[in-house]
Write an enzyme that holds these catalytic residues in place. Structure first.
Site, PDB file in Angstrom:
ATOM      1  N   ASP A  23       0.813  -1.212   0.000  1.00 16.69           N
ATOM      2  CA  ASP A  23       0.000   0.000   0.000  1.00 16.69           C
ATOM      3  C   ASP A  23       0.848   1.265   0.000  1.00 16.69           C
ATOM      4  O   ASP A  23       0.650   2.168  -0.813  1.00 16.69           O
ATOM      5  CB  ASP A  23      -0.941   0.009   1.209  1.00 16.69           C
ATOM      6  CG  ASP A  23      -2.020  -1.056   1.105  1.00 16.69           C
ATOM      7  OD1 ASP A  23      -2.191  -1.617   0.013  1.00 16.69           O
ATOM      8  OD2 ASP A  23      -2.674  -1.332   2.121  1.00 16.69           O
ATOM      9  N   ARG A  79       0.139   5.884  17.385  1.00 16.72           N
ATOM     10  CA  ARG A  79      -0.113   6.812  16.284  1.00 16.72           C
ATOM     11  C   ARG A  79       0.307   8.252  16.591  1.00 16.72           C
ATOM     12  O   ARG A  79       0.919   8.904  15.752  1.00 16.72           O
ATOM     13  CB  ARG A  79      -1.588   6.754  15.873  1.00 16.72           C
ATOM     14  CG  ARG A  79      -2.010   5.410  15.289  1.00 16.72           C
ATOM     15  CD  ARG A  79      -1.075   4.962  14.181  1.00 16.72           C
ATOM     16  NE  ARG A  79      -1.456   3.680  13.602  1.00 16.72           N
ATOM     17  CZ  ARG A  79      -0.663   2.615  13.564  1.00 16.72           C
ATOM     18  NH1 ARG A  79       0.548   2.684  14.105  1.00 16.72           N
ATOM     19  NH2 ARG A  79      -1.063   1.493  13.015  1.00 16.72           N
ATOM     20  N   ASP A  92      -7.324   4.900  12.720  1.00 15.03           N
ATOM     21  CA  ASP A  92      -5.992   5.483  12.594  1.00 15.03           C
ATOM     22  C   ASP A  92      -5.971   6.782  11.792  1.00 15.03           C
ATOM     23  O   ASP A  92      -5.163   7.671  12.069  1.00 15.03           O
ATOM     24  CB  ASP A  92      -5.029   4.474  11.968  1.00 15.03           C
ATOM     25  CG  ASP A  92      -4.557   3.436  12.970  1.00 15.03           C
ATOM     26  OD1 ASP A  92      -4.759   3.659  14.179  1.00 15.03           O
ATOM     27  OD2 ASP A  92      -3.999   2.415  12.551  1.00 15.03           O
ATOM     28  N   SER A 140      -4.817  -8.781   9.127  1.00 11.79           N
ATOM     29  CA  SER A 140      -4.292  -7.420   9.201  1.00 11.79           C
ATOM     30  C   SER A 140      -3.670  -7.262  10.580  1.00 11.79           C
ATOM     31  O   SER A 140      -4.348  -7.414  11.594  1.00 11.79           O
ATOM     32  CB  SER A 140      -5.416  -6.404   8.998  1.00 11.79           C
ATOM     33  OG  SER A 140      -4.937  -5.091   9.215  1.00 11.79           O
TER      34      SER A 140
END
Length: 503
Positions: A117, A198, A227, A279
């Site tokens: 990605d 994050r 996120d 994931s």
């Protein structure tokens, strides 16, 4: 020893360009990058190549790493043209002039992992915004394998530069331990592993954007998850002038096959690693698993899915005892030996994982409104939460612990929602720091086949008094005093009953 002058010195954690030795292992210096080679030395200068502005290495012919093409100062490379990047001219420093399909940005800092990605996002940004792309990778403890070869992947995808920052100590000290001290747990189970990571990554991106002169930042978060909010609220809080690009909310790519086709079209090497059916997100605090059979809450997780912890059934048949030392609500030592925050957590992850500690399977409410099912492995964190909360049972009075627990719920909600830099969280953190000032001492725990049991706790600030709590009468507490207390405390109950009975 190579000397790097491309980026000015910054405060810790240090910033460094990312290179590899002959064995492919990354080698870092503080503000320099060391290129280990037994043949001769390489000298790195702060000059840019055609598209990227990346440093040029002057070297012997036998040590070629990458070099400047003089012709590239006035035109794009054939690779860029064939990749569909809009035609443009460049200035003396190799910066592109002109706009992309969606507008014009000068330079974008991209949160980069090296996976499919984010590799595809690099050419997409260049095509759509006519910009240079600086890839940024934060080391928050995701593991060496995920860091290996990133510089080459980024360059092959069209990035002008890769910046790597080691944030492990900052992550644990300034984000994980404050949440631990606060007792922040989201929806009764989740220990906020991804939520805490994050903001530290996004903060570093803002710093890098300033250092490299970028006018925008970009991330690879989808439009369905939490996120995207966590990244962007941090950007807004720390530099509201930065433009934010979120390709998953803009492009036509809908899945892995589309991404592979886009990569081939733009001459981006497709990562050859096997695609996991899950994931996953990993850092020094935890490992999360989502997707595949986990999307049905009725399915039990497969035994081979777990990576940080053994199955409790397979854990040792003998319990292991640990003593955690704590100062003002913050863990500082293990079995009498002091460690740095990251080193302590790393060691506890190892011990906890061997004993099957810290597995959580939960259905949670995402910030965007939907429910999701996730499985989390947090071995070291589970041990630390048990220790810190147990020590509070000695050092906090009833009213303090109840208020702390109440505020902890809101604290966890703010962290989960990406509001780390909100004034409210900062104010709550000041309360947590003050209320746990005397939470100092040690807790001994027994680990056995997935369970954590507290077996001992002690503190010089303990509010527990054996002379008061024992069944014997003493000078401070006279058992006869309880009769009057009960009559006063139970007066509302007694009055209500009298009313109901007509007394």
């Amino acid at each position: 020893m190579a000397q790097l002058q491309a980026v000015p010195s910054v405060s810790s954690p240090k910033i460094s360009s990312h290179f590899h030795n002959r064995l492919g292992a990354p080698v870092f210096g503080d503000n320099i990058c060391f290129l280990k080679n037994s043949i001769s030395q390489l000298k790195v200068r702060a000059i840019s190549n055609a598209i990227s502005g990346a440093p040029v290495i002057h070297q012997s012919r036998s040590q070629r790493h990458f070099a400047q093409n003089p012709a590239s100062q006035s035109m794009l490379s054939e690779k860029d043209v064939s990749a569909g990047i809009p035609s443009s001219t460049t200035d003396a420093h190799g910066s592109q002039k002109g706009s992309g399909l969606r507008g014009k940005l000068n330079k974008v800092v991209l949160a980069y992992s090296g996976g499919l990605d984010t590799s595809v996002i690099v050419p997409w940004l260049r095509v759509n915004y006519g910009c240079d792309v600086v890839c940024f990778t934060a080391d928050v403890g995701q593991g060496v394998m995920e860091m290996d070869g990133l510089e080459k992947k980024a360059k092959d995808s069209g990035a002008c530069q890769l910046v790597v920052k080691d944030l492990k100590e900052e992550f644990v000290k300034d984000y994980i331990f404050p949440c631990l001290r606060a007792g922040a747990i989201y929806e009764r189970k989740y220990l906020l592993g991804t939520s805490m990571a994050r903001p530290v990554i996004a903060k570093a991106m803002v710093d890098v954007a300033k250092e490299v002169g970028a006018d925008a930042v970009a991330h690879g978060c989808t439009g369905k998850g939490n996120d995207q909010v966590r990244f962007e609220l941090t950007f807004f809080a720390l530099n509201p002038d930065l433009k934010v690009v979120a390709p998953w909310r803009e492009w036509e790519i809908t899945g892995r096959e589309d991404a592979i086709e886009y990569a081939k079209k733009h001459n981006v090497p497709v990562p050859v690693s096997k695609k996991s059916i899950y994931s996953r997100d990993r850092n020094l605090w935890h490992l999360s698993h989502e997707g595949d059979i986990l999307e049905d809450p009725a399915n039990e997780p497969k035994k081979d899915m777990y990576m940080m912890s053994v199955d409790p059934e397979d854990a040792p048949d003998r319990p292991e005892y640990l003593e955690i030392g704590i100062v003002s609500g913050i863990p500082v030592s293990l079995n009498g030996r002091e460690f740095s925050p990251a080193a302590l957590l790393t060691k506890l992850n190892e011990i906890g994982g061997e004993n099957g500690i810290g597995r959580i399977d939960m259905v949670e409410n995402r910030l965007v409104g939907m429910k999701s099912r996730g499985v989390y492995e947090t071995p070291g964190g589970t041990i630390l939460f048990a220790a810190v909360q147990e020590l509070e049972s000695l050092t906090l009075d009833r009213e303090s612990i109840q208020e702390k627990d109440r505020i902890a719920l809101k604290y966890a909600e703010l962290v989960y929602a990406g509001r780390w830099f909100d004034p409210l969280r900062k104010a709550m953190d000041a309360f947590m720091k003050e209320i746990t000032e005397t939470t100092t001492g040690s807790v001994t725990l027994k680990l056995y086949k997935g369970s954590v049991t507290v077996v001992a706790r002690k503190s010089p600030y303990s509010l527990y008094r054996e002379d008061i709590s024992s069944f014997e009468n003493g000078e401070i507490y006279n058992q006869a005093d309880a009769a009057g207390f009960i009559r006063l405390y139970g007066l509302p109950t007694r009055v209500r009953a009298m009313l109901e009975k007509g007394i």
